[in-house]
Enzyme design. Structure first.
Site, PDB file in Angstrom:
ATOM      1  N   LYS A 158       0.842  -1.196   0.000  1.00 23.34           N
ATOM      2  CA  LYS A 158       0.000   0.000   0.000  1.00 23.34           C
ATOM      3  C   LYS A 158       0.880   1.250   0.000  1.00 23.34           C
ATOM      4  O   LYS A 158       1.954   1.260   0.604  1.00 23.34           O
ATOM      5  CB  LYS A 158      -0.916  -0.027   1.227  1.00 23.34           C
ATOM      6  CG  LYS A 158      -1.995   1.045   1.258  1.00 23.34           C
ATOM      7  CD  LYS A 158      -2.869   0.865   2.496  1.00 23.34           C
ATOM      8  CE  LYS A 158      -3.954   1.921   2.596  1.00 23.34           C
ATOM      9  NZ  LYS A 158      -4.777   1.742   3.824  1.00 23.34           N
TER      10      LYS A 158
ATOM     11  N   SER B 291      -9.511   1.833   2.981  1.00 29.63           N
ATOM     12  CA  SER B 291      -8.686   2.616   2.064  1.00 29.63           C
ATOM     13  C   SER B 291      -7.681   1.773   1.286  1.00 29.63           C
ATOM     14  O   SER B 291      -7.032   2.261   0.361  1.00 29.63           O
ATOM     15  CB  SER B 291      -7.940   3.702   2.832  1.00 29.63           C
ATOM     16  OG  SER B 291      -7.057   3.146   3.788  1.00 29.63           O
TER      17      SER B 291
ATOM     18  N   GLY C 158      -6.915   1.296  10.044  1.00 34.95           N
ATOM     19  CA  GLY C 158      -7.211   2.162  11.175  1.00 34.95           C
ATOM     20  C   GLY C 158      -8.703   2.296  11.403  1.00 34.95           C
ATOM     21  O   GLY C 158      -9.140   2.713  12.462  1.00 34.95           O
ATOM     22  N   GLY C 159      -9.483   1.933  10.372  1.00 34.94           N
ATOM     23  CA  GLY C 159     -10.936   1.988  10.464  1.00 34.94           C
ATOM     24  C   GLY C 159     -11.571   1.020   9.488  1.00 34.94           C
ATOM     25  O   GLY C 159     -12.467   1.382   8.731  1.00 34.94           O
TER      26      GLY C 159
ATOM     27  N   SER D  63      -9.771  -0.540   7.068  1.00 31.27           N
ATOM     28  CA  SER D  63      -9.175  -0.321   5.743  1.00 31.27           C
ATOM     29  C   SER D  63      -8.558  -1.561   5.116  1.00 31.27           C
ATOM     30  O   SER D  63      -8.243  -1.545   3.927  1.00 31.27           O
ATOM     31  CB  SER D  63      -8.121   0.789   5.814  1.00 31.27           C
ATOM     32  OG  SER D  63      -8.740   2.026   6.056  1.00 31.27           O
TER      33      SER D  63
END
Length: 611
Positions: free
Chosen positions: A264, A340, A361-362, A364
């Protein structure tokens, strides 16, 4: 899975796992708190039992939450999540961002948004009796059954070899019948490639040419599929040639030698810059060496195909990116991949590589893995070393693997894992281990596993196909392996969502604040600017209140893990959303984002592992 604990402390702890089949929609496993023990809840004037009512307080008095140990969990009633926010693209989005960033009107707009979604009441007009928890805290763990300890400080090659010995013996008959058979490489597992390389069926250099051709084919499709931001065919050939020569000499480094992986774009990997899918971040943060996660895989002989596309700065969960183009779902190109980690998920799902490293983190890693039909493992907070990752200073973010199979997740995890020294001191992680799948003692171990299910939450999705598919998957897991389903209740889910948003938002804005104030915000996409404007409005008091809520939510989950080993939910609250044509130049849709993130918050806010 962490075993159930039976001790009473202000914050009892246990380690839970989330489980998810790789089908779309995907199932994931969570847990809920057991009723508080002892004398039962004491109701006091002006005190809520949990997050909801007025509690009989007088006019002008703030709402006061009961101490978490006194909450009668059995009396908690489920409250469906509701989020109010506009869906904007094009000129309306540009105007909205202008309003948010306006020194005069911006505070008013953000205040209205926060009040509409009960955030102001929750954070600024509520007395929360718990002290803050600034990062996930767990008490010492009981040893796990049926596992092999890998050793946190061992060489990653040795750890991978140990993990390999825990897998069932490899049988090539299902994949290969003769050396002359032309098998596609799509969805080959790591051990399929390793066998093909050792048997002379193919070479890393031959596979590299297929990867190069595949990348070019996807890039030239209509619409295009920009899965990679940085890609150098010559560098890929160079890595593959070195691996091929090792196989020719009979000295491959590990089972990961010659296996193709993506990284990433917020994780450092030479010779590429790290832009986090912005147009400018490499100018303010040069890359001087590999991230620790990348260097561990490189030691094992992994071949890196390039830097994968993502939602800009990781501040979104659809994968929308006007800077480099929006990655499309390989299974349905008119839909989002999720984000993401959109590029990593699409690359693995399309078969161009066996795995990828993303950040979560959320949700992703888990959200795009779910929407693309692959396996996303969100590791325990602090389990992987974040050195060399753009967002390495927060309390919710981890670097984690995306693969096409659970078996490959075991191997990739064994190479990636290993806490950094500061996290060993503060987090006291439990022993690094993997399940021993060849042990006869483990043949029926799943019969002892209790799966927690909060039924009302599980089925609170806009499309019954999601919950019904996940229900079928959960029932199949139980009927096949003998797991037991236990009904649980998880209070204060809305509080958990708010606490996560304030935590990740404040930490993200803190990372970007100097550049934001220096005027670099105008170089960001519109939806990133909208998010940062909202995050900027959070105060230090909001952040501390969120950490107090974190302690309450942790207590509820740890109480639940006294009853169950894992908690099962759908991974996302909806299937892959369609990409509106007007969204390709930017989109803000917090309602869709909330549905995609509906079940992921505990993994990040509480640092729990989830898959």
């Amino acid at each position: 899975p962490g075993r159930r604990h039976h001790h009473k402390t202000p914050l009892p702890g246990a380690r839970g796992r989330a489980l998810v089949p790789a089908a779309r929609p995907q199932l994931r496993i969570h847990s809920a708190p057991a009723p508080a023990r002892g004398e039962g809840p004491r109701n006091r004037p002006g005190t809520d039992q949990m997050g909801g009512g007025s509690g009989g307080r007088g006019k002008g008095m703030p709402r006061a939450m009961a101490p978490v140990e006194e909450v009668d969990v059995a009396a908690v009633r489920y409250k469906p999540a509701e989020l109010q926010a506009p869906h904007l693209t094009g000129f309306p989005l540009r105007a909205f961002v202008w309003l948010l960033e306006s020194p005069l009107l911006g505070p008013l707009v953000t205040s209205i948004l926060k009040k509409q979604n009960n955030m102001t009441q929750m954070l600024q007009h509520t007395v929360i009796p718990e002290r803050p928890m600034f990062y996930p805290e767990y008490p010492p763990q009981e040893p796990e059954r049926g596992v092999v300890t890998l050793g946190d400080d061992r060489d990653p090659v040795d750890r991978v070899e140990e993990a390999l010995s825990c897998l069932a013996p490899y049988d090539p008959s299902g994949r290969f019948t003769s050396a002359d058979e032309k098998n596609p490489f799509l969805y080959w597992k790591i051990r399929d490639f390793a066998y093909a390389y050792r048997s002379g069926i193919t070479t890393p250099s031959a596979v590299a040419e297929l990867v190069i051709a595949g990348v070019e084919e996807w890039n030239n499709k209509k619409p295009p599929m920009p899965m990679l931001i940085f890609f150098k065919a010559d560098d890929l050939r160079k890595q593959a040639d070195a691996s091929t020569k090792r196989f020719e000499k009979g000295s491959p480094i590990s089972v990961l030698d010659g296996i193709f992986f993506a990284v990433k774009d917020d994780i450092d990997c030479l010779p590429y810059p790290s832009k986090s899918a912005t147009t400018f971040f490499d100018e303010i943060r040069p890359v001087e060496k590999d991230a620790v996660a990348v260097s561990r895989l490189r030691k094992c002989g992994v071949i890196f195909i390039g830097k994968a596309n993502m939602h800009e700065l990781g501040l979104g969960v659809t994968g929308n990116n006007p800077n480099y183009g929006t990655v499309r779902n390989p299974h349905s190109v008119d839909r989002y991949t999720g984000g993401s980690s959109s590029g990593p998920a699409a690359l693995v799902s399309s078969g161009l590589c066996s795995g990828a490293i993303g950040t979560d983190g959320g949700g992703s890693v888990r959200i795009p893995s779910s929407l693309c039909g692959i396996v996303g493992l969100k590791t325990t907070f602090g389990r992987t070393d974040m050195t060399g990752v753009v967002c390495d200073a927060g309390t919710v973010e981890v670097a984690s693997p995306l693969t096409s199979s659970v078996e490959d997740s075991v191997l990739l995890y064994s190479a990636l894992a290993g806490s950094r020294p500061m996290d060993k001191l503060t987090l006291r992680p439990s022993l690094l281990c993997v399940p021993n799948l060849v042990s006869s003692e483990n043949s029926k171990i799943l019969q002892s596993v209790k799966v927690g299910k909060y039924t009302e939450w599980f089925h609170d999705v806009p499309d019954n196909e999601v919950s019904n598919t996940c229900e079928d998957a959960l029932n199949l897991l139980c009927s096949t392996f003998g797991c037991q389903i236990e009904e649980i209740i998880l209070p204060e889910l809305e509080e958990m969502r708010t606490a996560h948003l304030v935590s990740i938002g404040s930490e993200a804005f803190s990372d970007m604040n100097a550049h934001y104030q220096a005027g670099r915000r105008t170089e960001m996409t519109l939806d990133t600017r909208a998010s940062l404007a909202l995050f900027k409005s959070f105060t230090s008091a909001d952040y501390v209140a969120a950490q107090c809520l974190r302690r309450r939510i942790m207590y509820y989950h740890m109480e639940a893990f006294k009853k169950v080993d894992v908690i099962a939910t759908p991974t996302t609250g909806m299937t892959a959303p369609k990409i509106p044509p007007s969204a390709l130049k930017g989109e803000s849709d917090y309602v869709v984002s909330a549905k995609l993130m509906q079940f992921i918050f505990a993994g990040n806010l509480l640092g729990l592992p989830a898959i």
